[in-house]
Design a protein around this motif. Sequence first.
Motif, PDB file in Angstrom:
ATOM      1  N   UNK A  71       9.565  15.359  -6.548  1.00  0.00           N
ATOM      2  CA  UNK A  71      10.633  14.579  -5.917  1.00  0.00           C
ATOM      3  C   UNK A  71      10.173  13.139  -5.670  1.00  0.00           C
ATOM      4  N   UNK A  72       9.218  13.001  -4.747  1.00  0.00           N
ATOM      5  CA  UNK A  72       8.672  11.671  -4.458  1.00  0.00           C
ATOM      6  C   UNK A  72       7.234  11.594  -4.920  1.00  0.00           C
ATOM      7  N   UNK A  73       6.929  10.511  -5.610  1.00  0.00           N
ATOM      8  CA  UNK A  73       5.580  10.353  -6.106  1.00  0.00           C
ATOM      9  C   UNK A  73       5.240   8.875  -6.125  1.00  0.00           C
ATOM     10  N   UNK A  74       4.081   8.530  -5.559  1.00  0.00           N
ATOM     11  CA  UNK A  74       3.697   7.112  -5.605  1.00  0.00           C
ATOM     12  C   UNK A  74       2.320   6.999  -6.216  1.00  0.00           C
ATOM     13  N   UNK A  75       2.041   5.806  -6.748  1.00  0.00           N
ATOM     14  CA  UNK A  75       0.689   5.573  -7.241  1.00  0.00           C
ATOM     15  C   UNK A  75       0.288   4.124  -7.005  1.00  0.00           C
ATOM     16  N   UNK A  76      -0.912   3.986  -6.512  1.00  0.00           N
ATOM     17  CA  UNK A  76      -1.575   2.669  -6.376  1.00  0.00           C
ATOM     18  C   UNK A  76      -0.717   1.600  -5.736  1.00  0.00           C
ATOM     19  N   UNK A  77      -0.084   1.953  -4.613  1.00  0.00           N
ATOM     20  CA  UNK A  77       0.713   0.927  -3.935  1.00  0.00           C
ATOM     21  C   UNK A  77      -0.202   0.013  -3.151  1.00  0.00           C
ATOM     22  N   UNK A  78      -0.073  -1.283  -3.423  1.00  0.00           N
ATOM     23  CA  UNK A  78      -0.835  -2.280  -2.672  1.00  0.00           C
ATOM     24  C   UNK A  78       0.122  -3.355  -2.201  1.00  0.00           C
ATOM     25  N   UNK A 115       8.867   0.548   1.591  1.00  0.00           N
ATOM     26  CA  UNK A 115       8.538   0.604   0.165  1.00  0.00           C
ATOM     27  C   UNK A 115       9.049   1.916  -0.437  1.00  0.00           C
ATOM     28  N   UNK A 116       8.832   2.992   0.284  1.00  0.00           N
ATOM     29  CA  UNK A 116       9.294   4.299  -0.212  1.00  0.00           C
ATOM     30  C   UNK A 116      10.814   4.350  -0.306  1.00  0.00           C
ATOM     31  N   UNK A 117      11.466   3.645   0.623  1.00  0.00           N
ATOM     32  CA  UNK A 117      12.928   3.705   0.676  1.00  0.00           C
ATOM     33  C   UNK A 117      13.619   2.719  -0.249  1.00  0.00           C
ATOM     34  N   UNK A 118      12.868   2.016  -1.054  1.00  0.00           N
ATOM     35  CA  UNK A 118      13.484   1.093  -1.999  1.00  0.00           C
ATOM     36  C   UNK A 118      14.055  -0.148  -1.324  1.00  0.00           C
ATOM     37  N   UNK A 119      13.516  -0.464  -0.154  1.00  0.00           N
ATOM     38  CA  UNK A 119      14.029  -1.650   0.537  1.00  0.00           C
ATOM     39  C   UNK A 119      13.101  -2.833   0.371  1.00  0.00           C
ATOM     40  N   UNK A 120      11.924  -2.594  -0.127  1.00  0.00           N
ATOM     41  CA  UNK A 120      10.917  -3.638  -0.145  1.00  0.00           C
ATOM     42  C   UNK A 120       9.969  -3.388  -1.291  1.00  0.00           C
ATOM     43  N   UNK A 121       9.941  -4.346  -2.208  1.00  0.00           N
ATOM     44  CA  UNK A 121       9.127  -4.165  -3.401  1.00  0.00           C
ATOM     45  C   UNK A 121       7.666  -4.546  -3.116  1.00  0.00           C
ATOM     46  N   UNK A 122       6.708  -3.628  -3.344  1.00  0.00           N
ATOM     47  CA  UNK A 122       5.291  -3.962  -3.090  1.00  0.00           C
ATOM     48  C   UNK A 122       4.754  -4.865  -4.186  1.00  0.00           C
ATOM     49  N   UNK A 123       3.605  -5.499  -3.903  1.00  0.00           N
ATOM     50  CA  UNK A 123       3.014  -6.388  -4.907  1.00  0.00           C
ATOM     51  C   UNK A 123       2.635  -5.615  -6.159  1.00  0.00           C
ATOM     52  N   UNK A 124       2.097  -4.413  -5.953  1.00  0.00           N
ATOM     53  CA  UNK A 124       1.797  -3.609  -7.134  1.00  0.00           C
ATOM     54  C   UNK A 124       1.942  -2.124  -6.798  1.00  0.00           C
ATOM     55  N   UNK A 125       1.994  -1.309  -7.805  1.00  0.00           N
ATOM     56  CA  UNK A 125       2.148   0.118  -7.602  1.00  0.00           C
ATOM     57  C   UNK A 125       3.520   0.599  -8.001  1.00  0.00           C
ATOM     58  N   UNK A 126       3.692   1.906  -7.984  1.00  0.00           N
ATOM     59  CA  UNK A 126       4.936   2.482  -8.481  1.00  0.00           C
ATOM     60  C   UNK A 126       5.452   3.530  -7.509  1.00  0.00           C
ATOM     61  N   UNK A 127       6.766   3.538  -7.292  1.00  0.00           N
ATOM     62  CA  UNK A 127       7.400   4.580  -6.494  1.00  0.00           C
ATOM     63  C   UNK A 127       8.390   5.294  -7.387  1.00  0.00           C
TER      64      UNK A 127
END
Lengths: 447, 209
Positions: free
Chosen positions: B1-8, B46-58
Amino acid sequence: MNLFKLAWKNITHNPLSLLLNMVLLTLGIGLISFILSVNTQLKDKFEKNLADIDLVIGAKGSPLQLILSSMYHIDAPTGNISIDEAKPFLREGHPLIKRSVPLSMGDSYKGYRIVGTDHSILELYDAKASEGRLWSNLLEVTIGSVVASNLDLGLGAKFQSSHGFNDDEDLEHEHGTFVVVGILEPTGSVIDQLILCNTESVWEVHDHHEEAESAEEEDHSHDDHEEHDHEHEHDHAGHEHSEYEHDNHDHRNDMSRSQLLEHGEKEITSILVQYTSKTNFQALSMPRNINENTDLQAASPAYEINRLYDMMGTGTRALQLIAVLIAIVSAISIFVSLLNSLKQRKYELSLMRVLGGKARTLLSLILLEGIIMSLLGFVLGILASQLSMAAMAGSLADRYNYEFSSWQWHGSEWYLLAASVGIGFQAAVLPALMAYNTDIHENLSDA
Amino acid sequence: MLKTSEIRHSYKGTQRFTFPEIKCDESSSLMILGKSGVGKTTLLHILGGMFKPLSGDVSINGTSIYTLRGNNLDTFRGQNIGIVFQKPHFVQSLTAEENLMLAQKMAGNSVSTNTVHELLQQLNLDHKAKALSYKMSQGEQQRLSIARAIINKPGLILADEPTSALDDENCKKVVELLEDQSEQLKAALVIVTHDNRLKQYFKNHIELS
């Protein structure tokens, strides 16, 4: 829960700031619409009643007063002129004059003026009798359509006039009872408001009146020489008059122009003149000749009415400026109240984005709020201006017998509508752009 | 369902956040625990799609959400993610039921008064349907905020400090409510909090530092 409903709920959620905005908008838009309406109707009236009249000749005094009294019947006449003096302009066959209409005024009935004249006045205003016939005998009157309907006078109705132009029973003439023999078709011009009879009827009623007046003055042992002369003169005229009356009874005709001219020592109030050619050089210099070389005054309606517009224009422009300023202030007020509510509502705007709302949905929401407010202000403003128009029309009709209409759409209201929406849009565009650029993260982080 | 990687992410170069990988399947729950200032809210946004992180994937439901452009992200968020905020915010001029209808409308769904009233009844709020949100009690507001998060039947429910302002009893109720609802919807539930009381209710938790 559509956008319109949401905008409406947001606006009405803050009733005090809504009230302030509405008061300002109503004042601004109402004032502009009122001025436009009065201006349009006044110009309409003035232009309709110009009736191609090129010149008004009367006693010396204010030229504007002469025009207003003889053509629009809203001011007192400047005085009287003797037929001897006026003869050159009344006589048929003057090379420069196509038509001249003598007017004798001084009496009224319930506020409507009684004008002694001849049938030529009907040609000026394209008037015809719709009921009965035109006046011909002494003390017969044909009345305008407004007079007939407002005073509820029908054919055969009888009335006594009063001296002056105000409805005053104390000044009612006891001599001479007028009888209505005809009613004119409505023309939309000033003739609708008049009671028409022949010149001698005015003399008849008036001479008797002044006789009575001077007799009274003598009773009070007034020793004014001039007054005495006056009385004498009128006595004389009255005498001649009764002879005339007799004559007329036989012919059952409107008094002809040449008959009128026989009474050189009698007086009329003014003459309305149409030139044969408006561009004739001699005709153009006629007013100056009259003013410089005779005891008469000649005034040009077009010139005087333009002067009147100019005078009114200054006042109107000042009022218009105030109205525009109020409109600008109301735009600023809408802007400030939207901006304020935006600060209070930055969380809920972000929230709407979080819930899936698009940025442009928020943009339209705020624009909609501004435009709904200005539309509401427009409706209230028009309503206010029409209500005050209706109130004013009543008092104008009482004082001047001038009919103003309210609930009229002049076409300029469309521009006003566009301007109102413009105000709302202008005021809302910056707050709307701010809503469009809402930073959800920042707004919700310091929550 | 939810998966993130390398969020910075970093704010103006001063604070640097590196977030651990997060994974949460449907019908399961995850608690993310951390003290103030470790970037809990930033992570939730970031998880909620309200704020884009500098790097990483949601990635939610297989969609890498920050590859979505403009309106698509708004619509995706509205339909797939339900968010419960620390302090409940509502549209002030609307009543409780109208706020829920607005949520349906904004997500692009059709407005169903039936759904709204069923949900209000379920959360014991039906007597407050016509009340303005700010005139409701704190507990009622929190329940309404949960109702709004789940009304569009999202696959992912995010909660930001949902219990920090509540006493133990209400805290328990809110947690049970969140778990119940996400179970019913077969949704993934992610709670971000500093409230240690919640440890006892969730077996999966990650600690931020």
